[in-house]
Design a protein around this motif. Sequence first.
Motif, PDB file in Angstrom:
ATOM      1  N   LYS A   4       0.812  -1.223   0.000  1.00 37.26           N
ATOM      2  CA  LYS A   4       0.000   0.000   0.000  1.00 37.26           C
ATOM      3  C   LYS A   4       0.845   1.273   0.000  1.00 37.26           C
ATOM      4  O   LYS A   4       0.534   2.219  -0.712  1.00 37.26           O
ATOM      5  N   VAL A   5       1.879   1.303   0.829  1.00 37.11           N
ATOM      6  CA  VAL A   5       2.623   2.560   0.985  1.00 37.11           C
ATOM      7  C   VAL A   5       3.729   2.745  -0.053  1.00 37.11           C
ATOM      8  O   VAL A   5       4.243   3.846  -0.212  1.00 37.11           O
ATOM      9  N   THR A  19       4.196   0.209  -8.815  1.00 40.22           N
ATOM     10  CA  THR A  19       3.507  -0.938  -8.222  1.00 40.22           C
ATOM     11  C   THR A  19       4.536  -1.776  -7.478  1.00 40.22           C
ATOM     12  O   THR A  19       5.555  -2.161  -8.045  1.00 40.22           O
ATOM     13  N   THR A  20       4.257  -2.040  -6.215  1.00 35.97           N
ATOM     14  CA  THR A  20       5.172  -2.827  -5.378  1.00 35.97           C
ATOM     15  C   THR A  20       4.472  -4.102  -4.948  1.00 35.97           C
ATOM     16  O   THR A  20       3.334  -4.068  -4.478  1.00 35.97           O
ATOM     17  N   THR A  29      -1.964   9.806  -5.205  1.00 37.27           N
ATOM     18  CA  THR A  29      -0.852   9.839  -4.237  1.00 37.27           C
ATOM     19  C   THR A  29      -1.367  10.160  -2.835  1.00 37.27           C
ATOM     20  O   THR A  29      -0.759   9.742  -1.851  1.00 37.27           O
ATOM     21  N   ASP A  30      -2.492  10.859  -2.741  1.00 35.37           N
ATOM     22  CA  ASP A  30      -3.054  11.169  -1.426  1.00 35.37           C
ATOM     23  C   ASP A  30      -3.563   9.914  -0.724  1.00 35.37           C
ATOM     24  O   ASP A  30      -3.511   9.797   0.497  1.00 35.37           O
ATOM     25  N   VAL A  31      -4.037   8.925  -1.479  1.00 33.24           N
ATOM     26  CA  VAL A  31      -4.485   7.654  -0.899  1.00 33.24           C
ATOM     27  C   VAL A  31      -3.285   6.915  -0.302  1.00 33.24           C
ATOM     28  O   VAL A  31      -3.357   6.373   0.807  1.00 33.24           O
ATOM     29  N   THR A  32      -2.182   6.936  -1.029  1.00 35.85           N
ATOM     30  CA  THR A  32      -0.957   6.295  -0.543  1.00 35.85           C
ATOM     31  C   THR A  32      -0.457   6.988   0.724  1.00 35.85           C
ATOM     32  O   THR A  32      -0.092   6.328   1.695  1.00 35.85           O
ATOM     33  N   ALA A  33      -0.460   8.318   0.729  1.00 39.43           N
ATOM     34  CA  ALA A  33      -0.012   9.078   1.904  1.00 39.43           C
ATOM     35  C   ALA A  33      -0.901   8.786   3.113  1.00 39.43           C
ATOM     36  O   ALA A  33      -0.408   8.654   4.240  1.00 39.43           O
ATOM     37  N   GLN A  34      -2.203   8.661   2.891  1.00 41.36           N
ATOM     38  CA  GLN A  34      -3.129   8.342   3.983  1.00 41.36           C
ATOM     39  C   GLN A  34      -2.847   6.946   4.538  1.00 41.36           C
ATOM     40  O   GLN A  34      -2.852   6.748   5.748  1.00 41.36           O
TER      41      GLN A  34
END
Length: 189
Positions: free
Chosen positions: A83-84, A130-131, A92-97
């Motif tokens: 996720k991160v 993508t990780t 990118t805001d979803v990832t930061a959250q």
Amino acid sequence: MSSTVEDAGVEAPDEEKPVAQGRGHRPALVAACLAVLLLVLGGAGMLFRAHQLRTAPAAGNHALTDTEATSQVTGDVSATLGKVLSYTPQATDVTAQSARELLAGKAAKQYTALFGQVGKRAKEQKLTLTTQVVRAGVTRLTGRQARLLVFLDQTAQRKGKPAGAVAAQLSVTAELRGGTWLITDITAR
């Protein structure tokens, strides 16, 4: 030919001489005491060694003995890293959250410093990362803290360009809080 018992060189039993009693029992008594002493000392030595083994740092590592906790920490850390360390230019805001919810301590500070720059570039360059965790292994698990070695595959895609893939290896420290394993430290290897 009257000979006496004394003449034959044999002493007659003397009523006044005390008869030696228990001389044959003395070596057996000493051997029994030594055996008991050896057993007591051996038992004390074994108890001391057992105490050392129980208090050794390796005895507190539940990575191989607590399969449920090992599975949970591996799953939580793998999901968190996915996720991160994954983002799209539009989210990118979803990832930061996700990072604010799933990272703590040093890892949260490191991520905030790094992602502030990456988030801007992702939007400008239309970069998607993508990780995927390929393999994660718990190396240390003690109560509420775990250390893991994690292998990742990361695929970066810029709009209009071919995707590029890289492999990464991380050392991760996680802490159990509220039933969820939060990542508290990430070190690239």
